[in-house]
Design an enzyme around this catalytic site. Structure first.
Site, short mmCIF file in Angstrom:
data_model
loop_
_atom_site.label_atom_id
_atom_site.label_comp_id
_atom_site.label_asym_id
_atom_site.label_seq_id
_atom_site.Cartn_x
_atom_site.Cartn_y
_atom_site.Cartn_z
NE ARG A 179 -4.01 -1.90 0.24
CZ ARG A 179 -3.99 -3.08 -0.40
NH1 ARG A 179 -3.03 -3.38 -1.27
NH2 ARG A 179 -4.95 -3.96 -0.21
CB SER A 188 -8.77 -1.43 4.12
OG SER A 188 -9.32 -2.59 3.55
CD GLU A 211 -5.13 0.03 2.80
OE1 GLU A 211 -4.85 -0.91 3.58
OE2 GLU A 211 -5.73 -0.14 1.73
C1 FAD Z 1 -15.32 0.78 -1.38
C2 FAD Z 1 -13.81 0.84 -1.50
C3 FAD Z 1 -13.09 -0.33 -1.66
C4 FAD Z 1 -11.68 -0.27 -1.78
N1 FAD Z 1 -11.00 -1.44 -1.95
C5 FAD Z 1 -9.66 -1.42 -2.10
C6 FAD Z 1 -8.91 -2.63 -2.32
O1 FAD Z 1 -9.46 -3.73 -2.39
N2 FAD Z 1 -7.58 -2.53 -2.46
C7 FAD Z 1 -6.92 -1.35 -2.41
O2 FAD Z 1 -5.69 -1.32 -2.55
N3 FAD Z 1 -7.58 -0.19 -2.18
C8 FAD Z 1 -8.93 -0.19 -2.04
N4 FAD Z 1 -9.61 0.98 -1.83
C9 FAD Z 1 -8.87 2.23 -1.67
C10 FAD Z 1 -8.65 3.04 -2.95
O3 FAD Z 1 -9.64 2.75 -3.92
C11 FAD Z 1 -7.27 2.81 -3.55
O4 FAD Z 1 -6.25 3.20 -2.65
C12 FAD Z 1 -7.08 3.58 -4.85
O5 FAD Z 1 -5.92 3.13 -5.50
C13 FAD Z 1 -7.01 5.09 -4.66
O6 FAD Z 1 -7.09 5.71 -5.94
P1 FAD Z 1 -7.65 7.18 -6.10
O7 FAD Z 1 -7.58 7.54 -7.54
O8 FAD Z 1 -9.00 7.31 -5.48
O9 FAD Z 1 -6.59 8.03 -5.28
P2 FAD Z 1 -6.85 9.17 -4.18
O10 FAD Z 1 -7.61 8.58 -3.04
O11 FAD Z 1 -7.39 10.38 -4.82
O12 FAD Z 1 -5.34 9.45 -3.71
C14 FAD Z 1 -4.62 8.45 -3.01
C15 FAD Z 1 -3.12 8.81 -3.06
O13 FAD Z 1 -2.68 8.68 -4.40
C16 FAD Z 1 -2.09 9.90 -4.86
N5 FAD Z 1 -2.43 10.05 -6.29
C17 FAD Z 1 -3.61 9.82 -6.89
N6 FAD Z 1 -3.51 10.06 -8.22
C18 FAD Z 1 -2.25 10.46 -8.44
C19 FAD Z 1 -1.52 10.88 -9.60
N7 FAD Z 1 -2.09 10.91 -10.81
N8 FAD Z 1 -0.23 11.24 -9.45
C20 FAD Z 1 0.37 11.19 -8.24
N9 FAD Z 1 -0.25 10.81 -7.11
C21 FAD Z 1 -1.54 10.45 -7.21
C22 FAD Z 1 -2.70 10.99 -4.00
O14 FAD Z 1 -1.83 12.11 -3.90
C23 FAD Z 1 -2.84 10.26 -2.66
O15 FAD Z 1 -1.60 10.27 -1.98
C24 FAD Z 1 -11.01 0.97 -1.72
C25 FAD Z 1 -11.75 2.16 -1.57
C26 FAD Z 1 -13.15 2.10 -1.47
C27 FAD Z 1 -13.93 3.38 -1.33
#
Ligand code: FAD
Length: 312
Positions: free
Chosen positions: A171, A220, A302
């Site tokens: 993560r 999570s 996380e």
């Molecule tokens: C219902 C639900 C279920 C989930 N299940 C899982 C799972 O099974 N496994 C899992 O790993 N995660 C899970 N997640 C968490 C989440 O979806 C992941 O961590 C996902 O990868 C975050 O992506 P995001 O685009 O929403 O990033 P954000 O939440 O917007 O950002 C997260 C981090 O990534 C950075 N970031 C985002 N985009 C960029 C970019 N283009 N350049 C540089 N940095 C960037 C941000 O600065 C921040 O530090 C879940 C979330 C939800 C709501």
């Protein structure tokens, strides 16, 4: 503090001062960003970063599915990629996606072309966020299929990042300060499209059974102390799973203001309606303390928590 009136470069994309971030995060909480920038395309993003005062902080945001933005908001320019960064191209078993492409879209298009990136189907984030967080589930991680990423550095240079540069861990990954991932290349094993789609359908159904997928959450809340995703298999070992420790500490369903540790899956922190970021973070901290008191294990967040608390 960055003033909304600070000089911003001329851009083709959209720049908004004082934009509330609550509608842009899955938990629906968060104060305003000083500025929100939605670049039109890669060149627009490069020009913006090159010309922006180097003292000004930037915060790249995906779709906010792993974020608590605090109630006072962010003293930064939040950069959110959109339409200009949504492409998905497939060449053999290699899939190249703009960083704003949703994991689910990438998984579905890859499956159509017979490439197995099925584990991404149920993760609600963007591909940029998947790389940053080394997102994973069902025993697979973004690092397993990662080939390279393109990013724009804080001074506007386009660079190619390898797995070694990113140093993937559970993560987490390392990204140069202020860099924005713009494009990602993944490579998955080949598979039969119908079988891959059927597997994704099963995984979606499994999520709905075991997780509060209809509630406002950020997935999570805490990392599993053993450092592994759930595999979803019947023989998965539950020792040192965060949800188990929270359950054993009697905190399933525990609330603070509008925040709750889900009854369905106790490692999911949910906004039951009127939660503030402070309610959510305070509940998370209370859970960390009580789990430590009952098990001696310190849970690590996380969910990323960013920004400032609301002014008193
Ligand atoms: C219902 C639900 C279920 C989930 N299940 C899982 C799972 O099974 N496994 C899992 O790993 N995660 C899970 N997640 C968490 C989440 O979806 C992941 O961590 C996902 O990868 C975050 O992506 P995001 O685009 O929403 O990033 P954000 O939440 O917007 O950002 C997260 C981090 O990534 C950075 N970031 C985002 N985009 C960029 C970019 N283009 N350049 C540089 N940095 C960037 C941000 O600065 C921040 O530090 C879940 C979330 C939800 C709501």
């Amino acid at each position: 503090m960055l003033k909304a009136a600070a000089r911003m470069p001329d851009v083709r994309g959209k720049l908004t001062a004082g934009r509330s971030l609550s509608e842009l995060t899955w938990l629906r909480v968060g104060g305003p960003a000083d500025w929100l920038f939605q670049p039109a395309d890669l060149e627009d993003l490069q020009l913006f970063l090159r010309e922006l005062d180097p003292q000004v902080e930037i915060f790249p945001m995906g779709v906010g599915s792993n974020l608590i933005v605090r109630d006072g908001g962010l003293r930064a320019v939040v950069i959110r990629l959109g339409r200009g960064f949504n492409s998905i191209d497939i060449d053999g078993s290699r899939v190249t996606a703009g960083a704003a492409a949703l994991d689910a879209h990438v998984a579905r298009k890859a499956a159509d072309a017979g490439v197995d990136l099925t584990f991404l189907r149920t993760i609600p984030g963007s591909i940029g966020g998947a790389v940053r967080m080394n997102a994973g589930c069902y025993g697979s991680y973004t690092a397993d299929v990662f080939r390279s990423a393109r990013a724009v550095t804080r001074d506007g240079q386009v660079v190619t990042l390898t797995a070694t540069d990113l140093n993937f861990r559970y993560r987490q990954s390392d990204l140069p300060d202020g860099a924005v991932i713009s494009e990602v290349t993944l490579e998955g094993p080949k598979g039969d499209p119908a079988t891959l789609h059927a597997r994704m359908d099963e995984q979606l159904a499994k999520r709905d059974q075991t997780q509060p997928t209809k509630d406002l959450s950020a997935g999570s809340t805490f990392r599993n102390p053993a450092g592994f995703s759930s595999t979803g298999q019947a023989d998965d070992v539950h020792d040192l799973k965060a949800w188990k420790l929270i359950d054993e500490a009697g905190l399933r369903g525990h609330t603070h203001g509008g925040a709750q540790m889900s009854e369905k899956h106790p490692n999911f922190l949910i906004n039951t309606g009127g939660a503030t970021a402070d309610d959510l973070e305070s509940l998370g901290e209370e859970v960390r303390k009580k789990v430590y008191d009952s098990s001696g294990i310190t849970l690590e967040w996380e969910i990323k928590r960013v920004g400032e608390p609301a002014a008193e």
